[in-house]
Motif scaffolding. Structure first.
Motif, mmCIF file in Angstrom:
data_model
loop_
_atom_site.group_PDB
_atom_site.id
_atom_site.type_symbol
_atom_site.label_atom_id
_atom_site.label_comp_id
_atom_site.label_asym_id
_atom_site.label_seq_id
_atom_site.Cartn_x
_atom_site.Cartn_y
_atom_site.Cartn_z
ATOM 1 N N LEU A 103 23.443 32.799 46.250
ATOM 2 C CA LEU A 103 24.022 32.670 44.920
ATOM 3 C C LEU A 103 25.528 32.512 45.013
ATOM 4 O O LEU A 103 26.163 33.070 45.914
ATOM 5 N N THR A 104 26.108 31.770 44.045
ATOM 6 C CA THR A 104 27.554 31.700 43.888
ATOM 7 C C THR A 104 27.910 32.488 42.646
ATOM 8 O O THR A 104 27.413 32.177 41.553
ATOM 9 N N PHE A 105 28.744 33.508 42.815
ATOM 10 C CA PHE A 105 29.079 34.429 41.742
ATOM 11 C C PHE A 105 30.440 34.131 41.132
ATOM 12 O O PHE A 105 31.353 33.634 41.810
ATOM 13 N N GLY A 106 30.585 34.517 39.849
ATOM 14 C CA GLY A 106 31.894 34.624 39.249
ATOM 15 C C GLY A 106 32.496 35.981 39.587
ATOM 16 O O GLY A 106 31.859 36.804 40.264
ATOM 17 N N LYS A 107 33.725 36.220 39.116
ATOM 18 C CA LYS A 107 34.385 37.485 39.416
ATOM 19 C C LYS A 107 33.950 38.604 38.483
ATOM 20 O O LYS A 107 34.257 39.765 38.721
ATOM 21 N N GLY A 108 33.274 38.234 37.403
ATOM 22 C CA GLY A 108 32.741 39.246 36.502
ATOM 23 C C GLY A 108 33.623 39.510 35.293
ATOM 24 O O GLY A 108 34.812 39.176 35.260
ATOM 25 N N THR A 109 33.000 40.086 34.270
ATOM 26 C CA THR A 109 33.705 40.587 33.089
ATOM 27 C C THR A 109 33.511 42.092 33.051
ATOM 28 O O THR A 109 32.366 42.571 33.025
ATOM 29 N N HIS A 110 34.639 42.815 33.053
ATOM 30 C CA HIS A 110 34.589 44.282 33.001
ATOM 31 C C HIS A 110 34.543 44.705 31.538
ATOM 32 O O HIS A 110 35.510 44.504 30.802
ATOM 33 N N LEU A 111 33.430 45.264 31.124
ATOM 34 C CA LEU A 111 33.194 45.596 29.719
ATOM 35 C C LEU A 111 33.259 47.102 29.488
ATOM 36 O O LEU A 111 32.613 47.876 30.212
ATOM 37 N N GLY B 40 37.319 43.829 42.903
ATOM 38 C CA GLY B 40 37.724 42.905 41.846
ATOM 39 C C GLY B 40 37.157 41.503 41.981
ATOM 40 O O GLY B 40 37.497 40.624 41.185
ATOM 41 N N GLN B 41 36.299 41.298 42.977
ATOM 42 C CA GLN B 41 35.709 39.980 43.198
ATOM 43 C C GLN B 41 34.198 40.048 43.034
ATOM 44 O O GLN B 41 33.595 41.112 43.125
ATOM 45 N N GLY B 42 33.593 38.880 42.803
ATOM 46 C CA GLY B 42 32.144 38.825 42.823
ATOM 47 C C GLY B 42 31.645 38.786 44.263
ATOM 48 O O GLY B 42 32.416 38.491 45.180
ATOM 49 N N PRO B 43 30.380 39.081 44.481
ATOM 50 C CA PRO B 43 29.829 39.000 45.844
ATOM 51 C C PRO B 43 29.938 37.584 46.403
ATOM 52 O O PRO B 43 29.830 36.606 45.667
ATOM 53 N N GLU B 44 30.159 37.502 47.720
ATOM 54 C CA GLU B 44 30.212 36.220 48.409
ATOM 55 C C GLU B 44 29.068 36.150 49.410
ATOM 56 O O GLU B 44 28.857 37.081 50.191
ATOM 57 N N GLU B 83 37.969 44.610 61.908
ATOM 58 C CA GLU B 83 39.359 44.439 61.483
ATOM 59 C C GLU B 83 39.506 45.036 60.082
ATOM 60 O O GLU B 83 38.517 45.173 59.354
ATOM 61 N N GLN B 84 40.731 45.335 59.696
ATOM 62 C CA GLN B 84 40.950 45.932 58.376
ATOM 63 C C GLN B 84 40.458 45.000 57.262
ATOM 64 O O GLN B 84 39.991 45.447 56.221
ATOM 65 N N GLY B 85 40.529 43.710 57.486
ATOM 66 C CA GLY B 85 40.061 42.739 56.502
ATOM 67 C C GLY B 85 38.559 42.750 56.307
ATOM 68 O O GLY B 85 38.051 42.118 55.374
ATOM 69 N N ASP B 86 37.832 43.455 57.181
ATOM 70 C CA ASP B 86 36.383 43.562 57.027
ATOM 71 C C ASP B 86 36.001 44.628 56.004
ATOM 72 O O ASP B 86 34.829 44.731 55.624
ATOM 73 N N SER B 87 36.968 45.418 55.571
ATOM 74 C CA SER B 87 36.691 46.470 54.590
ATOM 75 C C SER B 87 36.174 45.840 53.306
ATOM 76 O O SER B 87 36.832 44.981 52.714
ATOM 77 N N ALA B 88 34.995 46.242 52.885
ATOM 78 C CA ALA B 88 34.323 45.647 51.728
ATOM 79 C C ALA B 88 33.030 46.384 51.479
ATOM 80 O O ALA B 88 32.631 47.256 52.256
#
Lengths: 115, 119
Positions: A103-111, B40-44, B83-88
């Protein structure tokens, strides 16, 4: 490359209001679109899935619509409740993979729903 | 049906160490996915399996990352020389596509995730 954008990034409304969350995607060749809910520090809960051939799906107080040609989807929440407070994520499946790939996700809406 | 299970829930490690996460999918689900989510990001998307075969890998999956799904059941994701960038948050999902029921929607069900902190 598919890109998914969600507007607004954050939303705070009083309890009882109806609200609309927006999702747009750049490549209309999608297999399906899913809306998810994510509570802080938790995994994702699937809310609604719309196949590319469908226009909308409903579940309780939730209604999701899809306009594939314009690359847009909306999630409508009726009579919002404090328990609806969460991050809402929109995600699309590319049609090239037959819905099989990631899936390709958006960043979301925090509600936030204020009691 | 007990849902998708991920272990551990939290992992703190020092830079340079190797870590391994485990995902147990919903029973009989033939597809298993790994995603990474930063704050603050969606899953990748990282990679996915159909049964035991790894069918796709994202460019995000550097050669320090390796995933396996022996016997088409549980899956492991290993990160070498962290690496620190792997934090997630590392999320696992499973779905059923086709199969005896002819499932076509491929709804993905997610686990609670493993939160990795690299110090």
């Amino acid at each position: 490359k598919q890109e998914v954008t969600q507007i607004p990034a954050a939303l705070s409304v009083p309890e009882g209001e109806n609200l609309v969350l927006n999702c747009s995607f750049t490549d209309s060749a999608i297999y399906n679109l899913q809306w998810f809910r994510q509570d802080p520090g938790k995994g994702l809960t699937s809310l609604l899935l719309i196949q590319s051939s469908q226009r909308e799906q409903t579940s309780g107080r939730l209604n999701a619509s899809l306009d594939k040609s314009s690359g847009r989807s909306t999630l409508y929440i009726a009579a919002s409740q404090p328990g609806d407070s969460a991050t809402y994520l929109c995600a699309v499946h590319a049609s090239s993979g037959g819905g099989a790939d990631g899936l390709t996700f958006g960043k979301g809406t925090h509600l936030i729903i204020q009691p | 049906d007990t849902g998708v299970s991920q272990n551990p829930r939290h992992k703190i490690t020092k830079r340079g160490q190797n870590v391994t996460f485990r995902c147990d999918p919903i029973s009989e689900h033939n597809r298993l996915y790994w995603y990474r989510q930063t704050l603050g990001q969606g899953p990748e998307f990282l990679t996915y399996f159909q049964n035991e075969a790894q069918l796709e890998k994202s460019r995000l999956l550097s050669d320090r990352f390796s995933a396996e799904r022996p016997k088409g059941s549980f899956s492991t994701l290993e990160i070498q020389r962290t690496e620190q960038g792997d934090s997630a948050m590392y999320l696992c999902a499973s779905s059923l596509l086709g199969g005896r029921t002819g499932a076509r929607k491929n709804i993905q069900y997610f686990g609670a995730g493993t939160r990795l902190s690299v110090l």
